[in-house]
Design a protein around this motif. Structure first.
Motif, PDB file in Angstrom:
ATOM      1  N   PRO A   1      48.477  37.867  36.969  1.00 31.23           N
ATOM      2  CA  PRO A   1      47.018  36.952  36.525  1.00 31.23           C
ATOM      3  C   PRO A   1      46.530  37.474  37.200  1.00 31.23           C
ATOM      4  CG  PRO A   1      48.224  35.517  37.212  1.00 31.23           C
ATOM      5  CD  PRO A   1      49.117  37.069  37.207  1.00 31.23           C
ATOM      6  N   MET A   2      44.933  38.395  36.591  1.00 28.38           N
ATOM      7  CA  MET A   2      42.916  38.477  37.468  1.00 28.38           C
ATOM      8  C   MET A   2      42.686  37.809  36.842  1.00 28.38           C
ATOM      9  SD  MET A   2      44.547  39.177  40.347  1.00 28.38           S
ATOM     10  CE  MET A   2      42.856  39.977  41.332  1.00 28.38           C
ATOM     11  N   GLN A   3      41.207  37.636  36.852  1.00 26.43           N
ATOM     12  CA  GLN A   3      39.990  37.496  36.390  1.00 26.43           C
ATOM     13  C   GLN A   3      39.662  39.118  35.617  1.00 26.43           C
ATOM     14  OE1 GLN A   3      36.644  37.532  38.656  1.00 26.43           O
ATOM     15  NE2 GLN A   3      35.952  35.346  37.164  1.00 26.43           N
ATOM     16  N   CYS A   4      40.017  40.067  35.915  1.00 27.37           N
ATOM     17  CA  CYS A   4      39.147  41.269  36.039  1.00 27.37           C
ATOM     18  C   CYS A   4      39.872  42.254  36.497  1.00 27.37           C
ATOM     19  CB  CYS A   4      38.003  41.361  36.366  1.00 27.37           C
ATOM     20  SG  CYS A   4      36.866  42.957  36.347  1.00 27.37           S
ATOM     21  N   ARG A   5      40.456  43.500  35.815  1.00 32.00           N
ATOM     22  CA  ARG A   5      41.249  44.514  36.305  1.00 32.00           C
ATOM     23  C   ARG A   5      40.774  46.249  36.073  1.00 32.00           C
ATOM     24  NH1 ARG A   5      47.213  43.148  35.822  1.00 32.00           N
ATOM     25  NH2 ARG A   5      47.357  40.832  34.649  1.00 32.00           N
ATOM     26  N   HIS A   6      40.673  46.920  37.167  1.00 26.45           N
ATOM     27  CA  HIS A   6      39.902  47.569  37.145  1.00 26.45           C
ATOM     28  C   HIS A   6      40.664  48.892  37.100  1.00 26.45           C
ATOM     29  CE1 HIS A   6      36.369  49.893  38.481  1.00 26.45           C
ATOM     30  NE2 HIS A   6      37.065  50.473  38.987  1.00 26.45           N
ATOM     31  N   GLU A   7      40.043  50.204  36.198  1.00 24.57           N
ATOM     32  CA  GLU A   7      41.288  51.113  36.282  1.00 24.57           C
ATOM     33  C   GLU A   7      40.565  52.011  36.213  1.00 24.57           C
ATOM     34  OE1 GLU A   7      41.866  52.320  32.214  1.00 24.57           O
ATOM     35  OE2 GLU A   7      40.508  52.127  31.386  1.00 24.57           O
ATOM     36  N   VAL A   8      40.387  53.110  36.778  1.00 25.99           N
ATOM     37  CA  VAL A   8      40.382  54.639  37.362  1.00 25.99           C
ATOM     38  C   VAL A   8      40.701  55.950  36.317  1.00 25.99           C
ATOM     39  CG1 VAL A   8      39.222  56.445  39.314  1.00 25.99           C
ATOM     40  CG2 VAL A   8      39.597  54.238  39.396  1.00 25.99           C
ATOM     41  N   VAL A   9      39.855  56.390  35.423  1.00 25.33           N
ATOM     42  CA  VAL A   9      40.511  56.739  34.347  1.00 25.33           C
ATOM     43  C   VAL A   9      40.298  58.986  34.841  1.00 25.33           C
ATOM     44  CG1 VAL A   9      40.314  58.262  32.161  1.00 25.33           C
ATOM     45  CG2 VAL A   9      40.344  55.550  32.223  1.00 25.33           C
ATOM     46  N   SER A  10      39.459  59.043  35.943  1.00 32.65           N
ATOM     47  CA  SER A  10      38.740  59.973  36.379  1.00 32.65           C
ATOM     48  C   SER A  10      38.160  60.494  37.418  1.00 32.65           C
ATOM     49  CB  SER A  10      38.865  61.477  35.474  1.00 32.65           C
ATOM     50  OG  SER A  10      38.127  62.397  36.100  1.00 32.65           O
ATOM     51  N   MET A  11      39.171  61.347  38.320  1.00 32.52           N
ATOM     52  CA  MET A  11      37.808  60.813  39.950  1.00 32.52           C
ATOM     53  C   MET A  11      36.856  62.054  40.071  1.00 32.52           C
ATOM     54  SD  MET A  11      38.193  58.691  42.111  1.00 32.52           S
ATOM     55  CE  MET A  11      38.132  58.841  43.491  1.00 32.52           C
ATOM     56  N   GLY A  12      37.342  63.123  38.235  1.00 31.34           N
ATOM     57  CA  GLY A  12      36.293  64.214  38.320  1.00 31.34           C
ATOM     58  C   GLY A  12      36.301  64.850  37.380  1.00 31.34           C
TER      59      GLY A  12
END
Length: 259
Positions: free
Chosen positions: A87-98
């Motif tokens: 359980p996290m306050q905010c979840r980050h994702e990276v879809v495309s580095m470039g």
């Protein structure tokens, strides 16, 4: 779900000019924010915005046009690592580095040609942004390189810790620095970042830069204000086992810092 937000960040850049689109939804409804090197536009509707895996099309009062995306460069695994299951306050994702870009936008009567430029996509979802954090991204270099890094104060089951996620794509190689891999945050502030993990050492030096205001979530509502620059000057250096892998600079680094 109440007190919840989600959004994606689409970055388009060429020859020192940048247009970033942030599209999402929060407790107050959908939203769009567009930021260039010098201006911010904000809309309380997704009308006039078509987003797909192949690109985006905008028909907004001040911004019209379309950009097609080339093949994405995804990470080998979730940037959150094992924290994705907690359980996290905010979840980050990276879809495309470039990825490559084709097309452009008419902005207040002036054409921004992005053909041949580079794109980047990431996203966030949760309740609130961290109370204190640093975030940066850059893929505008003289060599094939894309760097994303974030350091943030993370509340977790009654206590706080400084967490870090960082992804580096360099000449086809992916390097991951993260709290769940034992990274040491040697420095994080408005003047840059220094990380150490195993045989790797990363240093990013940020020069003074102008930043523009954007809305940010707090308890699911877009009521906070953060400041982002898309044209910060920065020097990026990475060492592996004491050997300098790269020493590259850019005047087009995206940067936010509340630390």
């Amino acid at each position: 779900m109440n007190h919840y937000f989600e959004g994606r960040y689409y970055k388009h850049q060429k020859d020192g000019q940048t247009l970033c689109l942030i599209a999402g939804k929060a407790d107050g409804g959908p939203f769009i924010q567009v930021i260039t090197n010098t201006h911010v536009w904000q809309y309380d509707s997704l009308a006039g915005c078509q987003i797909g895996a192949q690109g985006i099309r905008l028909d907004l009062p001040q911004i019209k046009g379309a950009v097609r995306y080339g093949p994405y460069t995804p990470l080998k695994g979730d940037i959150m690592g094992p924290f994705q299951f907690l359980p996290m306050q905010c979840r980050h994702e990276v879809v495309s580095m470039g990825h490559t870009l084709e097309g452009g936008f008419l902005i207040d009567g002036r054409m921004l040609d992005l053909s041949g430029g580079r794109g980047y996509i990431e996203g966030d979802r949760g309740r609130s942004f961290p109370s204190a954090y640093l975030w940066l991204h850059c893929n505008d270099f003289s060599q094939p390189l894309s760097v994303m890094a974030s350091v943030a104060d993370i509340p977790f089951v009654g206590f706080h810790f400084m967490g870090c996620i960082c992804a580096i794509h360099y000449k086809g190689q992916e390097i991951r620095l993260a709290t769940y891999r034992g990274v040491h945050i040697r420095h994080a502030g408005r003047d840059g970042l220094a990380l150490a993990q195993g045989r790797y050492r990363l240093r990013v030096d940020i020069k003074a830069h102008a930043a523009l205001p954007l809305k940010a979530p707090r308890n699911g509502q877009m009521v906070d204000t953060i400041h982002e620059s898309n044209c910060a000057s920065a020097r990026f250096r990475l060492w592996e086992s004491g050997v300098l892998l790269f020493d590259l600079t850019s005047r087009n680094t995206s940067f936010e810092c509340t630390l």
